[in-house]
Design a protein around this motif. Sequence first.
Motif, PDB file in Angstrom:
ATOM      1  N   ALA A   1       0.834  -1.209   0.000  1.00  0.00           N
ATOM      2  CA  ALA A   1       0.000   0.000   0.000  1.00  0.00           C
ATOM      3  C   ALA A   1       0.867   1.258   0.000  1.00  0.00           C
ATOM      4  CB  ALA A   1      -0.909  -0.008   1.207  1.00  0.00           C
ATOM      5  N   GLY A   2       2.155   1.067  -0.148  1.00  0.00           N
ATOM      6  CA  GLY A   2       3.054   2.215  -0.259  1.00  0.00           C
ATOM      7  C   GLY A   2       3.674   2.654   1.048  1.00  0.00           C
ATOM      8  N   PHE A   3       3.552   1.832   2.093  1.00  0.00           N
ATOM      9  CA  PHE A   3       4.158   2.185   3.386  1.00  0.00           C
ATOM     10  C   PHE A   3       5.330   1.232   3.650  1.00  0.00           C
ATOM     11  CE2 PHE A   3      -0.281   3.517   3.749  1.00  0.00           C
ATOM     12  CZ  PHE A   3      -0.134   4.817   4.206  1.00  0.00           C
ATOM     13  N   THR A   4       6.527   1.764   3.562  1.00  0.00           N
ATOM     14  CA  THR A   4       7.698   0.892   3.732  1.00  0.00           C
ATOM     15  C   THR A   4       8.307   1.124   5.112  1.00  0.00           C
ATOM     16  OG1 THR A   4       8.077   1.177   1.392  1.00  0.00           O
ATOM     17  CG2 THR A   4       9.870   0.180   2.656  1.00  0.00           C
ATOM     18  N   CYS A   5       8.501   0.023   5.783  1.00  0.00           N
ATOM     19  CA  CYS A   5       9.056   0.115   7.140  1.00  0.00           C
ATOM     20  C   CYS A   5      10.581   0.186   7.048  1.00  0.00           C
ATOM     21  CB  CYS A   5       8.627  -1.120   7.947  1.00  0.00           C
ATOM     22  SG  CYS A   5       9.283  -1.131   9.613  1.00  0.00           S
TER      23      CYS A   5
ATOM     24  N   VAL B   1       3.616   0.654  12.456  1.00  0.00           N
ATOM     25  CA  VAL B   1       2.185   0.505  12.138  1.00  0.00           C
ATOM     26  C   VAL B   1       1.378   1.641  12.770  1.00  0.00           C
ATOM     27  CG1 VAL B   1       0.170  -0.959  12.574  1.00  0.00           C
ATOM     28  CG2 VAL B   1       2.286  -1.993  11.783  1.00  0.00           C
ATOM     29  N   LEU B   2       1.706   1.961  14.002  1.00  0.00           N
ATOM     30  CA  LEU B   2       0.971   3.048  14.671  1.00  0.00           C
ATOM     31  C   LEU B   2       1.223   4.389  14.001  1.00  0.00           C
ATOM     32  CD1 LEU B   2       1.304   2.011  18.407  1.00  0.00           C
ATOM     33  CD2 LEU B   2      -0.769   2.077  17.039  1.00  0.00           C
ATOM     34  N   GLU B   3       2.458   4.577  13.541  1.00  0.00           N
ATOM     35  CA  GLU B   3       2.765   5.827  12.833  1.00  0.00           C
ATOM     36  C   GLU B   3       1.953   5.915  11.544  1.00  0.00           C
ATOM     37  OE1 GLU B   3       7.332   6.285  14.444  1.00  0.00           O
ATOM     38  OE2 GLU B   3       7.006   5.992  12.297  1.00  0.00           O
ATOM     39  N   VAL B   4       1.816   4.771  10.878  1.00  0.00           N
ATOM     40  CA  VAL B   4       1.048   4.767   9.621  1.00  0.00           C
ATOM     41  C   VAL B   4      -0.417   5.096   9.904  1.00  0.00           C
ATOM     42  CG1 VAL B   4       0.188   3.298   7.743  1.00  0.00           C
ATOM     43  CG2 VAL B   4       2.590   3.175   8.419  1.00  0.00           C
ATOM     44  N   ILE B   5      -1.006   4.373  10.831  1.00  0.00           N
ATOM     45  CA  ILE B   5      -2.453   4.549  11.005  1.00  0.00           C
ATOM     46  C   ILE B   5      -2.815   5.856  11.696  1.00  0.00           C
ATOM     47  CG2 ILE B   5      -3.076   2.095  10.875  1.00  0.00           C
ATOM     48  CD1 ILE B   5      -3.146   2.007  13.850  1.00  0.00           C
ATOM     49  N   THR B   6      -1.850   6.447  12.400  1.00  0.00           N
ATOM     50  CA  THR B   6      -2.158   7.750  12.997  1.00  0.00           C
ATOM     51  C   THR B   6      -1.712   8.894  12.066  1.00  0.00           C
ATOM     52  OG1 THR B   6      -0.105   7.604  14.248  1.00  0.00           O
ATOM     53  CG2 THR B   6      -2.119   7.004  15.421  1.00  0.00           C
ATOM     54  N   GLU B   7      -1.474   8.523  10.826  1.00  0.00           N
ATOM     55  CA  GLU B   7      -1.153   9.479   9.750  1.00  0.00           C
ATOM     56  C   GLU B   7       0.107  10.296  10.009  1.00  0.00           C
ATOM     57  OE1 GLU B   7      -4.831  11.221   7.874  1.00  0.00           O
ATOM     58  OE2 GLU B   7      -5.704  10.317   9.648  1.00  0.00           O
TER      59      GLU B   7
ATOM     60  N   ARG C   1       2.864   9.100   8.823  1.00  0.00           N
ATOM     61  CA  ARG C   1       3.611   8.799   7.596  1.00  0.00           C
ATOM     62  C   ARG C   1       2.713   9.068   6.402  1.00  0.00           C
ATOM     63  NH1 ARG C   1       8.370   5.706   8.003  1.00  0.00           N
ATOM     64  NH2 ARG C   1       8.936   5.438  10.197  1.00  0.00           N
ATOM     65  N   ASP C   2       3.284   9.600   5.359  1.00  0.00           N
ATOM     66  CA  ASP C   2       2.484   9.951   4.179  1.00  0.00           C
ATOM     67  C   ASP C   2       2.010   8.696   3.453  1.00  0.00           C
ATOM     68  OD1 ASP C   2       2.798  12.574   4.700  1.00  0.00           O
ATOM     69  OD2 ASP C   2       4.593  12.795   3.436  1.00  0.00           O
ATOM     70  N   GLY C   3       0.800   8.754   2.974  1.00  0.00           N
ATOM     71  CA  GLY C   3       0.276   7.613   2.224  1.00  0.00           C
ATOM     72  C   GLY C   3      -1.237   7.616   2.262  1.00  0.00           C
ATOM     73  N   ASP C   4      -1.799   6.689   1.501  1.00  0.00           N
ATOM     74  CA  ASP C   4      -3.257   6.643   1.385  1.00  0.00           C
ATOM     75  C   ASP C   4      -3.809   5.564   2.326  1.00  0.00           C
ATOM     76  OD1 ASP C   4      -5.837   6.556   0.658  1.00  0.00           O
ATOM     77  OD2 ASP C   4      -5.503   6.332  -1.499  1.00  0.00           O
ATOM     78  N   LEU C   5      -4.396   6.004   3.425  1.00  0.00           N
ATOM     79  CA  LEU C   5      -4.904   5.046   4.419  1.00  0.00           C
ATOM     80  C   LEU C   5      -6.095   4.248   3.900  1.00  0.00           C
ATOM     81  CD1 LEU C   5      -4.856   6.557   8.023  1.00  0.00           C
ATOM     82  CD2 LEU C   5      -3.539   4.685   7.101  1.00  0.00           C
ATOM     83  N   GLU C   6      -6.933   4.912   3.083  1.00  0.00           N
ATOM     84  CA  GLU C   6      -8.112   4.220   2.545  1.00  0.00           C
ATOM     85  C   GLU C   6      -7.669   3.060   1.660  1.00  0.00           C
ATOM     86  OE1 GLU C   6     -11.290   4.419   3.408  1.00  0.00           O
ATOM     87  OE2 GLU C   6     -10.475   5.820   4.876  1.00  0.00           O
TER      88      GLU C   6
END
Length: 629
Positions: free
Chosen positions: A277-281, A291-297, A299-304
């Motif tokens: 989905a474009g989120f690279t750890c 993961v928490l950084e991703v879902i709490t926005e 990190r840049d990316g499309d959560l939907e």
Amino acid sequence: MLETDGNNKNDVTAVQMFDNGIELSELKNLMGITEKKQRSQLHIEFNDLSYSVYHNGKEAKKTILRNVTGHLESGKVTVIIGPSGAGKTTLLKIISGERWLNVDGTITINGVERNRGTFRKQMCYVPQQFALLPFLTTRETLYIAARLKLDIKRNEQVARMIVNEIAESLGLSNCLDTLANKLSGGERKRLSIGVEMITSPSVFLLDEPTSGLDSAASNQLINVLHNMARTNCTVVCAIHQPSSQMISQFDNIMVLDRGRCMYCGPKSDILNVYESAGFTCPRFYNIAEFVLEVITEQRDGDLENLYKICCSEYKKSKDDKYLKNKINLSTTSEQNFKKDDVLTSVNSTKQTLSTWQQQKILFLRALICIKRDSTMTMLRFAAHVTVALLLGVVFYNFGDDAKKVNSNIACLFFLLLFLFFANSMPAVQMFPTEAFLQEHLNNWYSLRAYYSVKILTDLPMQILCASSFMFISYYMTGQLMESNRILQTWSICVLITILGQTVGILTGSAFNTEIGIFLIPALSIPLLLFAGFFLKIGEISMYLQPLSTISFFRYAFEGMMQAIYGFNRPNLYCSEIYCYHHSSNAILSMMDMPTVSFYVILMILGCWIFCLHVIVYTVLCWKIYYARK
Ligand SMILES: Nc1ncnc2c1ncn2[C@@H]1O[C@H](COP(=O)(O)OP(=O)(O)OP(=O)(O)O)[C@@H](O)[C@H]1O
């Protein structure tokens, strides 16, 4: 009571046990945490779980879970992560069956729709805040839980062995003799897990089990949970943000964000899914933190897009690998899951103690708590003695003085009021409903056992307080020293005390403490108006007579009046030429008494107590039913 060495080695204790004539097989059977015990495999699957709460009636709706789909595998440790308020606790409560109203979606166990009642017998849910009895030590808490939950008959040694094993595995050996209210937050947490581990449940749900624990204690706990999982237990932990070391020990991960499932599956696959989905750890980064950084926005990316990918990946993995496993599992487990076998599968957690055996253990527990919680006991006693002395000083020798009859009647009425309110108020907190439900629903004991012990253990204190209060005030206020009058007054005092306590228990168990404390005076004070003290029974309007008929104060007051002035009492002492209240019969008829005989009064008060107990018991049954339904 429980003198054992907390650091015994398994083999040494086992030999001691064998020497004590305890079958090793029985020991192994009971030691679910160290021995590989065969539990029934319970594979939990939930589809499209949604849960909403309503504020202001049905006006404002708050959705807490939105179409959450996932599974929890037996034999694996699953961690549910997500930011605060994501819905982790709510999900655990829904899976455990504790929360069920306004829940949409399905929950299946081994492919069969979950039966909440049966499932609750097979699982243990350890909430974030677990109520422990403050005045029991770690050893006593574990020991009593073992005695209540396991079928170890009168085998003290086995119970002690289990206590030591669990304490050792959870790192509690050095605080075995510390009271629960003196334990650190982390120790209390581990103890609350320990008491539920005793039965080796098939499903173990833990809410924030590592909160308050240092990394060493957290790792030790996760190790213990792994051992449980190896014996087919389905272990699920909701952890807000696990450390890298901790996360490496979990098998599966479920991610929740604002009520949505943002991943559910093996820990090893999560980074691939997020990457797609474009989120690279970054390398060497804590997965949970990423993961928490991703879902709490952060990190840049499309959560939907991530959500859609997670849903489709889950569906795909379910369709191929997991579904196959499930089919294999279901064919064996569904056979196990037939109704009759369910009972066998819950053998380890099933209560096998009779009510009498449970009562004995609960009685022991209550006695220890009463003995240690002496402040409240002493305060209650001191309050009764002090007020009795005060009453004695204020109304000194009024009892046989014809000139002071009105004041003496007020004194008798005050005596009843004090006994009622002094015993109803503390009783509001006598039934800690949450702690009771938590223990009862986790199969510790029956309501009957708990209720009877709770009532009986407080009875001696009530009788002692009422008796000391009554004897001191009776003597000092100069009432007639005739044995039958003393006995009659005493019986009314004891009955109004018990009645007060029962009213307190009823309001406390039906509502919470704050409402209970408000309701007691709010309900009782109107009844006082119809007691025959402020206005005579005959003066009460016809329409209000029913209130006088149901007012227990009326019967208690009339009982007191009859005990003091009835039964052909000789004339009162009069220091003047003429006293209006010289004759006791005149006093009674001035108060429109007697309206009923003294023994009928005793029966009416007894009936009141009985009916109130029936109502309390029904309220508790309803609460259990509501929590289970
Ligand atoms: N009965 C309720 N009425 C109103 N809101 C509720 C109710 N129960 C839960 N919530 C809300 O639902 C959300 C999720 O709560 P929950 O306790 O499940 O979160 P959580 O992920 O466990 O959080 P934490 O990690 O802080 O414990 C929170 O915003 C909470 O305020």
